[in-house]
Design a protein around this motif. Structure first.
Motif, short mmCIF file in Angstrom:
data_model
loop_
_atom_site.label_atom_id
_atom_site.label_comp_id
_atom_site.label_asym_id
_atom_site.label_seq_id
_atom_site.Cartn_x
_atom_site.Cartn_y
_atom_site.Cartn_z
N ARG A 83 53.42 42.90 26.64
CA ARG A 83 53.68 43.17 25.22
C ARG A 83 52.57 44.05 24.64
N GLN A 84 51.32 43.75 25.02
CA GLN A 84 50.20 44.56 24.55
C GLN A 84 50.32 46.00 25.09
N GLU A 85 50.65 46.13 26.36
CA GLU A 85 50.82 47.45 26.94
C GLU A 85 51.96 48.20 26.25
N ASN A 86 53.04 47.50 25.98
CA ASN A 86 54.18 48.11 25.30
C ASN A 86 53.78 48.60 23.90
N ASP A 87 53.02 47.79 23.17
CA ASP A 87 52.56 48.19 21.84
C ASP A 87 51.68 49.44 21.91
N GLN A 88 50.79 49.47 22.92
CA GLN A 88 49.93 50.64 23.08
C GLN A 88 50.74 51.89 23.41
N ASP A 97 52.48 53.10 20.26
CA ASP A 97 51.54 53.81 19.39
C ASP A 97 51.27 55.21 19.91
N ARG A 98 51.10 55.33 21.23
CA ARG A 98 50.85 56.64 21.83
C ARG A 98 52.05 57.56 21.62
N LEU A 99 53.24 57.02 21.82
CA LEU A 99 54.45 57.82 21.63
C LEU A 99 54.58 58.27 20.18
N ASP A 100 54.31 57.36 19.25
CA ASP A 100 54.36 57.73 17.83
C ASP A 100 53.38 58.86 17.51
N ARG A 101 52.17 58.77 18.06
CA ARG A 101 51.18 59.83 17.83
C ARG A 101 51.65 61.15 18.42
N LEU A 102 52.18 61.11 19.64
CA LEU A 102 52.63 62.34 20.28
C LEU A 102 53.81 62.97 19.54
N VAL A 103 54.74 62.13 19.10
CA VAL A 103 55.88 62.65 18.34
C VAL A 103 55.40 63.24 17.02
N GLY A 104 54.47 62.56 16.37
CA GLY A 104 53.92 63.07 15.12
C GLY A 104 53.23 64.41 15.31
N GLU A 105 52.45 64.51 16.38
CA GLU A 105 51.78 65.78 16.67
C GLU A 105 52.80 66.87 16.96
N ALA A 106 53.84 66.55 17.71
CA ALA A 106 54.87 67.54 18.06
C ALA A 106 55.61 68.01 16.81
N LEU A 107 55.87 67.09 15.89
CA LEU A 107 56.57 67.47 14.66
C LEU A 107 55.70 68.36 13.78
N HIS A 108 54.40 68.11 13.77
CA HIS A 108 53.50 68.93 12.96
C HIS A 108 53.31 70.31 13.55
N GLU A 109 53.52 70.45 14.86
CA GLU A 109 53.35 71.74 15.52
C GLU A 109 54.64 72.55 15.56
#
Length: 58
Positions: free
Chosen positions: A29-34, A37-49
């Motif tokens: 569960r902890q690994e899944n949460d991490q 979070d990583r996926l959310d950051r990457l998607v956010g970065e991709a959307l900003h670019e």
């Protein structure tokens, strides 16, 4: 482990199995949460670019 094998276990052995299963669930569960979070950051970065015109180049 088969049902037959589980039925032969002592109570203390069953409790130990449950304990380690719970630890593994918590770890996953902890690994899944991490990873979420990583996926959310990457998607956010991709959307900003992304280009403002919707991604089409002229």
């Amino acid at each position: 482990m088969t049902d037959k094998q589980v039925k032969k276990l002592k109570r203390s052995e069953l409790i130990e199995l449950l304990y380690y299963a719970r630890k593994e669930i918590d770890r996953l569960r902890q690994e899944n949460d991490q990873l979420k979070d990583r996926l959310d950051r990457l998607v956010g970065e991709a959307l900003h670019e992304a280009p403002a015109d919707g991604g089409t180049e002229s």
